[in-house]
Write a protein that holds these residues in place. Sequence first.
Motif, PDB file in Angstrom:
ATOM      1  N   GLN B  40      37.970  73.057   8.888  1.00 10.41           N
ATOM      2  CA  GLN B  40      39.326  72.571   9.526  1.00 10.41           C
ATOM      3  C   GLN B  40      39.045  71.775  10.982  1.00 10.41           C
ATOM      4  OE1 GLN B  40      41.306  76.378  10.298  1.00 10.41           O
ATOM      5  NE2 GLN B  40      41.915  76.674   8.462  1.00 10.41           N
ATOM      6  N   LEU B 195      42.381  71.831  -4.781  1.00  7.26           N
ATOM      7  CA  LEU B 195      42.340  73.351  -3.209  1.00  7.26           C
ATOM      8  C   LEU B 195      44.625  73.839  -3.793  1.00  7.26           C
ATOM      9  CD1 LEU B 195      41.965  70.859  -0.230  1.00  7.26           C
ATOM     10  CD2 LEU B 195      40.118  72.627  -0.376  1.00  7.26           C
ATOM     11  N   PRO B 224      38.432  75.498   0.401  1.00  9.88           N
ATOM     12  CA  PRO B 224      37.801  74.141   1.031  1.00  9.88           C
ATOM     13  C   PRO B 224      36.326  74.140   0.684  1.00  9.88           C
ATOM     14  CG  PRO B 224      39.576  74.941   2.462  1.00  9.88           C
ATOM     15  CD  PRO B 224      39.115  76.457   1.027  1.00  9.88           C
ATOM     16  N   THR B 375      42.716  69.222   2.934  1.00 11.88           N
ATOM     17  CA  THR B 375      42.552  70.072   3.662  1.00 11.88           C
ATOM     18  C   THR B 375      43.855  70.408   4.725  1.00 11.88           C
ATOM     19  OG1 THR B 375      41.106  69.925   5.126  1.00 11.88           O
ATOM     20  CG2 THR B 375      39.918  70.647   3.237  1.00 11.88           C
TER      21      THR B 375
END
Lengths: 602, 602
Positions: B40, B195, B224, B375
Amino acid sequence: MPFRLSRYFPILEWGREYRRETLVNDLIAAVIVTIMLIPQSLAYAMLAGLPPQIGLYASILPLIAYAIFGTSRTLAVGPVAILSLMTAAAAGKIAVPGSDAYVQAALILAFMSGAILFALGLLRMGFLANFLSHPVVSGFITASGIIIAASQLKHILGVEAGGHNLFEIVLALARSLPETSLPTLIIGGASLVFLFGSRKFLKPLLLKAGLSEKAATIATRTGPVFAVIVSILAVALLRLDEDGVRILGDVPRNLPDIGLPTFDRDTWMQLAGSAALISLIGFVESVSVAQTLAAKRRQRVSPNQELIGLGAASMAAGVSSGYPVTGGLARSAVNFDAGAETPAAGAFTAIGIALATLYLTPYLFYLPQAVLAATIIVAVLSLVDLKTIWRVWSYSKADFAAMAATILITLLSGVELGVTTGVALSLFLHLYNTSRPHFALVGQVPGTHHFRNVNRHAVVISDKALIIRIDESLYFANARFLEDTVYCVVGNRPDLKHLVLMCPAVNHIDASGLESLEAINHRLKDAGVTLHLTEVKGPVMDRLKRSHFLEELTGKVYLDTYDAMVDLDLDCVRSAFSKDVKTTTPDAIPCPSLALAGLERV
Amino acid sequence: MPFRLSRYFPILEWGREYRRETLVNDLIAAVIVTIMLIPQSLAYAMLAGLPPQIGLYASILPLIAYAIFGTSRTLAVGPVAILSLMTAAAAGKIAVPGSDAYVQAALILAFMSGAILFALGLLRMGFLANFLSHPVVSGFITASGIIIAASQLKHILGVEAGGHNLFEIVLALARSLPETSLPTLIIGGASLVFLFGSRKFLKPLLLKAGLSEKAATIATRTGPVFAVIVSILAVALLRLDEDGVRILGDVPRNLPDIGLPTFDRDTWMQLAGSAALISLIGFVESVSVAQTLAAKRRQRVSPNQELIGLGAASMAAGVSSGYPVTGGLARSAVNFDAGAETPAAGAFTAIGIALATLYLTPYLFYLPQAVLAATIIVAVLSLVDLKTIWRVWSYSKADFAAMAATILITLLSGVELGVTTGVALSLFLHLYNTSRPHFALVGQVPGTHHFRNVNRHAVVISDKALIIRIDESLYFANARFLEDTVYCVVGNRPDLKHLVLMCPAVNHIDASGLESLEAINHRLKDAGVTLHLTEVKGPVMDRLKRSHFLEELTGKVYLDTYDAMVDLDLDCVRSAFSKDVKTTTPDAIPCPSLALAGLERV
């Protein structure tokens, strides 16, 4: 309502029932107002930094336009002090006083502010004027009055002195004090004394002399005319103008030529903001005068049609080389007392001013500017209203804050910034207050069906249920505040089973408010507490039915709070009717937001 | 409340009762969140147009700062999608993405927005965030989600494409479609499918496989990571980077150096507005997440202390070469489900990220940007909330208008203009609604003590008296509207003797409202009508007592409307109890403002 032409042309209403005696009364009123309006027009033009004839022109066509479109029977429109000051401030930003560009700017301001009012009227958007709160407007008028009076002192002293704010003006005056022209000071001082004196003492005297209340008022109001005549004679006979007494001088003897003001995109854009302010201030000032007078005869003024009437008047000023106009208080009162019955009186006044422009102006050649300044000072000082400042202070600190800001900024940095800051501040303070609404933790008044604030009354509450009364509509600015309050209360009561929100004073719930209620319902569910609503209003309930909230609500909606207590079978209800009730104490409320209950807002 | 140090340092609260098992739970949660946070951080840094390590740096010191000052036990702070987008928009205004000036701008934004939050917290001005109405915020987030998703497609396609609004972005994508890099598209597409798939199907599968709800959720959220590992291996083994697959490349293996961002007055001034927006949006997003989680364990978050906590976090980002951070929804949920008990979990996560920065980054060399983009897309599409748009539309047209404006302007002209317009519009619409409040002409329900809207119920009214119920607080924006309504009613009823204002829903009366009441009282007096008030609330009454209104009031103030009717000895009261009551019809109301009664507001 159905479309009626007479709604946009009130003249069709009163025109039909126009009679001979109406004509006579209107004519009498017109003569008196004309006499009063001539020096005023010249004086306010001077205040606006415009040539004298502009003031006269602003008192001709605009009056006829208002007579056609206006709804007040007795409002007298024309140049007024505040708008003259605002015109000077706005035009001064883009041109030098006295220059053609400056006069053009005044025309454009008149036309634009008129167009804005006219458009707002057609769109029925008069409510926009409501965002000028009363403390802001009255503070603004007081501050403007002070600035105007100060700015005119230079004419009384017969000196040159500029300045855009009170500080600069006073400083410039102090500097130029040595150049004071004695004869000017004598004339100016004398007229000040005479005008103030006539206001204070003339009326009682005339009343003693047996004049009627009305007659006395009118005679007093026209006092300036005497000052004008006497001073003209004095200057003409003693040729005081050669001793440095500034005089009115030549005023062109022709009527205004009609035509649109020159259109130049940049200039118009630069003046747009000022025009908007002028239009709103002018409208607010005028509509309250109109309503006061109308109410006395059980007549009505329609605010939206007033926008059209005043808009037409200012546009008329814009196309007949005048400058922004609106309804004046003093002048309208005289018109009313003199017995004007219809707007026709205004039209007759216009004719009077036109005749004066053509045939009277030569006799005004020797009129000293000091006298005009004196009439302005006397007029505006009556606008300075310190009593209201005190009353607002004692009634509401928030309103006082907005008012004080308006006054200070107007005095120290100018009219436009002053009024805009005031408006912004009053909006913010209002939103701030409603964003921290009055919540009350309520309990049952022993032996009754009433539920009251635990901070104010000895009441019984249950450990199983809390009742919060919400004294405000729920909208985005206070929705989260409600959530915080509820979580705070619940967070401190592990044994809590029910939370009841009393909504008798919730007038509407917007989407954010609904969102918060849903969040509260959802989170209380996780925490094992049931949420109930009581005394929800009809319109609010109608709206809630359009959402899924009522289906998701863990508890019920009760019409009456007592019913809820009974239905939830709470000890307090029973115990409340027994002798030994344990009532709660304010310490029982741990949340800052609830501690607010009963305290005055900022 | 008394000053307690622990109020500003919540760590002193939970620190005291920190135990061994708490430590274990916090450590487990920290490990899971770290694994989730690494990709992230890299992805959001890319979205913000910043080098990858900036994302990692933003996930170290800020977490420790929040652990010390934050009040939520389970909130996980760090880089989030929306703030990354806003950072890109703001920094992009003054520098080229990738340049040092751009990175500096990001630092300054972090530091400034943090300082703003911190200051607001100390001044306890969290309420400012309330002016972002829920429809505006959710509309803004939806629109941002769409823009972010669109802006990441270029990485999936492996092409160059810019654009500041949706229109430009889509156009640029369409143009560069021919240059699509097939291997990139395969990797990106595959990870998208994986995902989305794992979100939809993985969890049910794991549940079938016998995992606990929590475990399943966590496993799904960390999906992820698998995509990352698999794609790295694929690229590294097949050397796809040589076939045009863009990879992460080298990430500096050192920890951030600490120091204030360079101070340059102009730059700071240029970024101040954006910083303010970032701070408010970040706060609103985070505090609702924190409250939702806290409520589940009957814990509390103090909004004002949250300002300090989040402010400290962003300032920490600013001094440790990070960029603006706040509490993230997904990440906090995982932290919560993973069993985090105290903010210490956040501190442990910070250590985890620090270790990753030092020792893991080399293994991420081959990580394809397409996977990071995937993601992001999966994450932000969950922010797009069309259901709320529909719910707001069906609940309130005014709220919908503000929401639609926010969405459209955000999509077509940018995040900052979008959110500011939305806020301005929602404020205006709220003021507009309360400026034309719901007034009801009420009559007596035959045979009862109740008084209801004549438009909704068959009631009896008297010719001598009119009763108007005011369903709104009286303040400057609606004061004049009340006056107009009253004059309209009175103007149409020459035989009227009494006017009664029912005030059960009037929560406060400001100076302008008081002024209007005084004007109404005064003018009705001139018109020979007596003014009475009923059901005035305690706090409102207290305030009125501070003015002269009650002395000047021509009529009385009654606690109950029925008492007033009896006291005024009106026929309706008597007739109401007789059989043949003449009830009125809505046509009896001639005033536009009263016709509004019962109608939905704009």
